[in-house]
Design an enzyme around this catalytic site. Structure first.
Site, PDB file in Angstrom:
ATOM      1  N   LEU A 104       0.690  -1.228  -0.021  1.00 35.10           N
ATOM      2  CA  LEU A 104      -0.088  -0.060  -0.039  1.00 35.10           C
ATOM      3  C   LEU A 104       0.863   1.269   0.027  1.00 35.10           C
ATOM      4  CD1 LEU A 104      -2.483  -1.034   2.620  1.00 35.10           C
ATOM      5  CD2 LEU A 104      -2.900  -0.934   0.307  1.00 35.10           C
ATOM      6  N   GLY A 105       1.931   1.238   0.545  1.00 34.08           N
ATOM      7  CA  GLY A 105       2.874   2.414   0.665  1.00 34.08           C
ATOM      8  C   GLY A 105       4.161   2.055   1.515  1.00 34.08           C
ATOM      9  N   GLU A 106       5.139   2.957   1.332  1.00 28.91           N
ATOM     10  CA  GLU A 106       6.318   2.874   2.346  1.00 28.91           C
ATOM     11  C   GLU A 106       6.718   3.988   2.623  1.00 28.91           C
ATOM     12  OE1 GLU A 106       9.697   0.827   0.391  1.00 28.91           O
ATOM     13  OE2 GLU A 106       8.795   1.068  -1.610  1.00 28.91           O
ATOM     14  N   GLY A 107       7.768   4.047   3.586  1.00 29.40           N
ATOM     15  CA  GLY A 107       8.453   5.304   3.736  1.00 29.40           C
ATOM     16  C   GLY A 107       9.426   5.043   4.964  1.00 29.40           C
ATOM     17  N   GLY A 108       9.878   6.189   5.671  1.00 31.82           N
ATOM     18  CA  GLY A 108      10.919   6.074   6.709  1.00 31.82           C
ATOM     19  C   GLY A 108      10.585   4.977   7.870  1.00 31.82           C
ATOM     20  N   PHE A 109       9.158   4.717   7.898  1.00 36.01           N
ATOM     21  CA  PHE A 109       8.908   3.550   9.086  1.00 36.01           C
ATOM     22  C   PHE A 109       8.851   2.180   8.521  1.00 36.01           C
ATOM     23  CE2 PHE A 109       5.252   5.196   6.815  1.00 36.01           C
ATOM     24  CZ  PHE A 109       4.588   4.054   6.031  1.00 36.01           C
ATOM     25  N   LYS A 133       1.698  -2.612   9.113  1.00 35.42           N
ATOM     26  CA  LYS A 133       2.715  -1.844   9.148  1.00 35.42           C
ATOM     27  C   LYS A 133       4.106  -2.624   9.625  1.00 35.42           C
ATOM     28  CE  LYS A 133       2.730   2.648  10.227  1.00 35.42           C
ATOM     29  NZ  LYS A 133       2.711   3.712  11.180  1.00 35.42           N
ATOM     30  N   ASP A 228       3.142  15.863  13.768  1.00 33.12           N
ATOM     31  CA  ASP A 228       3.511  15.430  12.564  1.00 33.12           C
ATOM     32  C   ASP A 228       2.047  15.411  11.469  1.00 33.12           C
ATOM     33  OD1 ASP A 228       5.288  14.974  10.492  1.00 33.12           O
ATOM     34  OD2 ASP A 228       5.129  12.816  10.575  1.00 33.12           O
TER      35      ASP A 228
END
Length: 425
Positions: A104-109, A133, A228
């Site tokens: 679904l998505g990705e990031g720094g986490f 997640k 945030d």
């Protein structure tokens, strides 16, 4: 039997701009290396208030996690009775071993994958789609931020906060299981070309929902500063109800006679309040500033930070501020995707509210309860810009927009002169 679902295949959202990692659109925090992270992990203060002075966090064992929870409980913070503790093998199974087809998505986490829980997995847990997640312990949000989400979302339940269903803590792995939000993030709807433009009414609904989520956090018995607030952290359900997500950077607010919390500056460039960036002083009014930036994004269809634009237009707050004081100027910066289908009075009031929220002086920013009252009073206005001749019927930008506007005004003046001559004759 529940209806079968097809995986939502999303393009990776992580982009590189000027040598820095921009996560999920416009996240400007750089991802540290393992050695850098190891050096700094002991210095993190983003959730120290939840821990007793003797509790030292560890990212290596489930046993230590239980100790952390006990320490948090002793400090007055529980994780809530409604969370489920999942096994890693269960979460691997429902996401097809975290397949890229279910990304679904990705990031720094780390990454987020779609999964499906059936009614047999846990007693009392209904069959439903979920978002899993998988946190990268070496990334921006390690064990401490993961624990913050478990505790905060475990004890808080609100229609405008994303629901945390459960968690998993096995060896080095840290996972969170949320309700699935079928319409994704507000960021995707505002800035992705593949998305259908959000209507004015939908934008107001989202703004009200997000404001209610913030107001709930600020009004809690122990106030929470979200820290945030941005479009990528506002998720939308099938009815475009807004829910706040990603509480890894949330922090408990001032206590006793304190007026602020001093903390290491973390967040997203373009949304962070200037006093927080300069001094590290954090209050609930810092969140209000970020909310004001999101209001500007809803009005203009522009990102909080956009390095592809000229220097004068790079930062949305600085570029938009001069246009927010009059209806005539405001028309020049309204999102072209709206094509004039917005309330003139409503847009003027939202612009005025945004201007208050982004005030350089924190005490001049409104409380979120006042923001909600203002926005709710605008939801039924019907004075569309296209119906009063204030906007062309198709989106026009740049010099053509100025030319079209001049022609429209000239034509209107001509009609008025003809009408006056006819009456005189």
């Amino acid at each position: 039997m529940p209806r079968p679902w097809r995986p939502m295949i999303a393009a990776k959202c992580c982009t590189v701009d000027d040598g820095q990692v921009a996560v999920i659109g416009n996240l400007s925090r750089c991802r540290p290396t393992r050695s850098e992270f190891s050096k700094k992990v002991a210095e993190l203060t983003s959730f120290r208030r939840l821990m007793s002075p003797s509790a030292e966090l560890s990212s290596s064992s489930s046993a230590r996690f239980n100790e952390d929870l006990s320490a948090a409980a002793a400090a007055g913070y529980g994780i809530g009775a409604g969370l489920y503790a999942f096994q890693l093998c269960e979460l691997r199974a429902i996401t097809h071993d975290f397949s890229s087809n279910y990304l679904l998505g990705e990031g720094g986490f780390g990454t987020v994958h779609k999964g499906y829980i059936d009614e047999k997995m846990r007693p009392g847990l209904k069959a439903q789609a979920v978002a899993v997640k998988l946190l990268d312990i070496e990334g921006l949000q390690g064990h401490r931020e993961w624990l913050a989400e478990v505790i905060l979302l475990g004890q808080f339940r609100h229609p405008h906060l994303v629901k945390l269903i459960g968690y998993c803590c096995e060896d080095e792995e840290r996972l969170l299981v949320y309700e699935f939000m079928p319409r994704g993030s507000l960021e995707n709807h505002l800035f992705r070309r593949i998305s259908t433009a959000l209507s004015w009414g939908t934008r107001l609904k989202i703004a009200v929902g997000a404001a209610k989520g913030l107001a709930f956090l600020h009004g809690a018995e122990k106030p929470v500063i979200y820290r945030d607030f941005k479009t990528s952290n506002i998720l939308l359900d099938s009815d475009f109800t807004a829910k706040l997500s990603d509480f890894g950077l949330a922090k408990m607010g001032p206590e006793g006679e304190d007026t602020h919390v001093t903390t290491r500056v973390m967040g997203t460039h373009g949304y962070a309040a200037p006093e927080y960036v300069m001094t590290g002083h954090l209050t609930t009014r810092s969140d209000v500033y970020g909310y004001g930036v999101v209001l500007l994004e809803l009005l203009t269809g522009r990102r909080a930070m956009d390095k592809s634009r000229g220097k004068s237009e790079e930062k949305l707050v600085d570029w938009a501020r001069p246009y927010l004081t009059s209806s005539r100027k405001l028309r020049c910066i309204m999102d072209p995707k709206l094509a004039g289908h917005y309330s003139v009075k409503g847009a003027r009031e939202v612009a005025s509210l945004a201007l208050q929220c982004i005030s350089p002086t924190p005490k001049d920013r409104p409380r979120m309860s006042a923001v909600i009252d203002t926005l709710q009073g605008l939801q039924h206005l019907k004075d569309m810009a296209v119906s009063v001749g204030a906007w062309p019927t198709t989106p026009i930008v740049g010099r053509n927009a100025i030319s079209a506007k001049s022609k429209m005004e000239g034509a209107a003046n001509g009609r008025r002169r003809v009408s006056a001559s006819a009456k005189l004759g």
